[in-house]
Design an enzyme around this catalytic site. Structure first.
Site, PDB file in Angstrom:
ATOM      1  N   CYS A 136       0.831  -1.205   0.000  1.00  0.00           N
ATOM      2  CA  CYS A 136       0.000   0.000   0.000  1.00  0.00           C
ATOM      3  C   CYS A 136       0.871   1.262   0.000  1.00  0.00           C
ATOM      4  CB  CYS A 136      -0.922   0.016   1.213  1.00  0.00           C
ATOM      5  SG  CYS A 136      -1.985   1.493   1.279  1.00  0.00           S
ATOM      6  N   GLY A 158       0.162  -4.917 -12.106  1.00  0.00           N
ATOM      7  CA  GLY A 158       0.517  -3.556 -12.475  1.00  0.00           C
ATOM      8  C   GLY A 158       0.374  -3.254 -13.951  1.00  0.00           C
TER       9      GLY A 158
END
EC number: 1.3.1.-
Length: 323
Positions: free
Chosen positions: A98, A200
Site C-alpha cells: 500500500c 501492475g
C-alpha cells in the site's frame, strides 16, 4: 493462467467482488486490507470487511476470497491471522504494497519494504499461527524509494514460508504512473522458487501478453483494469483478440445498471450484509468513481460521467444509467 482480483482499498468492496466474479473468470479475490494495530480484532470486524465468511469464504459465484491484513507487529498480525482462520478464512494475504501516505507514516504497507528482516518476521509469525492447509500469501512493490531491496525482500518473504507472492511492478514513489517494470519481476524470479503473480498496468490482452513475456509469469492480478473494463477477465481467460476495437459498452453499462438496481432495490438486511449504511450516497459515490475509471476504455463512459458527475440524487443517477 490464474486471474486474481486485486484488493483495491475503497474500490473493491463486498458488492464489487460479487459483481466482478459472477462471470466465473477470476480464480481468486482478496479483501480490502484489515488494519492491524496492537489489538486482537473482534469477529464483527472480519465479518464486516469479508461477509463472504458467512458463505464458506466464497463469493456467490464460488470464487475463493482471501483476507488481507496490514500491520507491522509480528505478534498482533499472527494473532489476528489466527482469528481470521478460526472464522473460516480460506487464505491470509499480507499487505507490503500500500502506497498511501497515512499507512506508510504508521510504518505499514510499502514502508516495510525498507526492512527485509521485518517482512520475514511478520510472514514467519503469520505462517506459524495458522493451520498448514491455509495459504499465507503476500503482496509487495519493487521497493519504497528505489528497487535496491527488491530481490532481498522477495527472498525474505519466501524464506519465511509464504506460499505465493504478488509483485506490483513499481516502487512506492512511482505510485501508479506508467510504465510498470515487469522485467523486474523476471529478475526476482531468478532468485526465488515460490509462485509469483504479476501485477501492475494490465489493461488489455496485449498488456497481459507483454507482461507475461517480460516477467515470465502466466498468473496475474488485475485491479484498475478490471474496474475500467469489467469484461477484461473473461476475455483474458479466452484470450479473445479484442484489443483492436473498443470493448462492448452495452454489456459494461448493463453491469452498472445491475449495480444500481442492487443498491436501490435490495432489502435493508442485504444492504447491511454488504456493509452499505447509506445506499443513496454509496450509489452516487461509487457510480462516479467507477465511471471515472471506465473513461480510459469506453467512450460511452465519458459521456455518462459528464451527465452524473454533479448529480447527488440516486434515483436520477439510476434513470440516467438506464437511458
Amino acid at each position: 493462467m490464474r486471474l486474481v482480483l486485486a484488493p483495491m482499498e475503497g474500490v473493491v468492496d463486498y458488492l464489487m467482488r460479487q459483481l466482478l466474479t459472477d462471470n466465473g473468470a477470476f480464480d481468486l479475490c482478496v479483501t480490502e486490507f484489515i488494519r492491524i494495530t496492537n489489538t486482537l480484532l473482534p469477529e464483527a470486524v472480519f465479518l464486516r470487511l469479508c461477509p463472504e465468511l458467512k458463505n464458506g469464504g466464497h463469493t456467490r459465484a464460488g470464487t475463493p476470497v482471501f483476507i488481507q491484513l496490514l500491520g507491522n507487529d509480528p505478534v498482533t498480525m499472527a494473532d489476528n491471522a489466527a482469528r481470521a482462520a478460526e472464522l473460516g478464512a480460506l487464505g491470509i494475504d499480507i499487505n507490503f504494497g500500500c502506497p498511501a501516505k497515512t499507512v506508510n507514516r504508521h510504518k505499514g504497507g510499502a514502508a516495510l519494504l525498507k526492512e527485509p528482516d521485518t517482512l520475514h518476521r511478520i510472514v514467519q509469525s503469520v505462517r506459524q499461527s495458522v493451520p498448514a492447509h491455509i495459504p499465507v500469501t503476500a503482496k509487495m512493490r519493487l521497493g519504497f524509494e528505489d528497487k535496491s531491496l527488491a530481490v532481498e525482500n522477495a527472498v525474505a518473504i519466501e524464506s519465511a514460508g509464504a506460499d505465493t507472492l504478488t509483485i506490483h511492478a513499481r516502487t512506492k514513489i512511482e505510485g501508479y504512473r506508467p510504465p510498470a517494470h515487469w522485467e523486474w519481476i523476471g529478475k526476482i524470479r531468478e532468485h526465488v522458487s515460490l509462485n509469483i503473480i504479476a501485477n501492475g498496468e494490465i489493461w488489455s490482452i496485449n498488456d497481459y501478453q507483454r507482461c507475461k513475456m517480460a516477467s515470465g509469469c502466466s498468473d496475474i492480478m488485475i485491479g484498475r483494469g478490471a474496474i475500467a473494463q469489467p469484461l477484461l477477465a473473461t476475455r483474458l481467460k479466452s484470450l479473445q483478440d479484442t484489443d483492436s476495437t473498443m470493448p462492448d459498452w452495452l454489456e459494461t453499462r448493463a453491469l452498472l445498471v445491475q449495480f444500481a438496481q442492487t443498491v436501490l432495490h435490495s432489502p435493508q438486511e442485504y444492504l447491511e450484509h454488504c456493509n452499505i449504511r447509506e445506499p443513496g450516497r454509496y450509489l452516487a459515490d461509487r457510480c462516479k468513481q467507477w465511471l471515472g475509471m471506465m473513461v480510459r476504455c469506453h467512450e460511452g463512459a465519458a459521456t455518462l460521467f459528464q451527465q452524473i458527475k454533479r448529480e447527488t440524487c440516486p434515483e436520477t443517477i439510476y434513470r440516467t444509467l438506464l437511458t
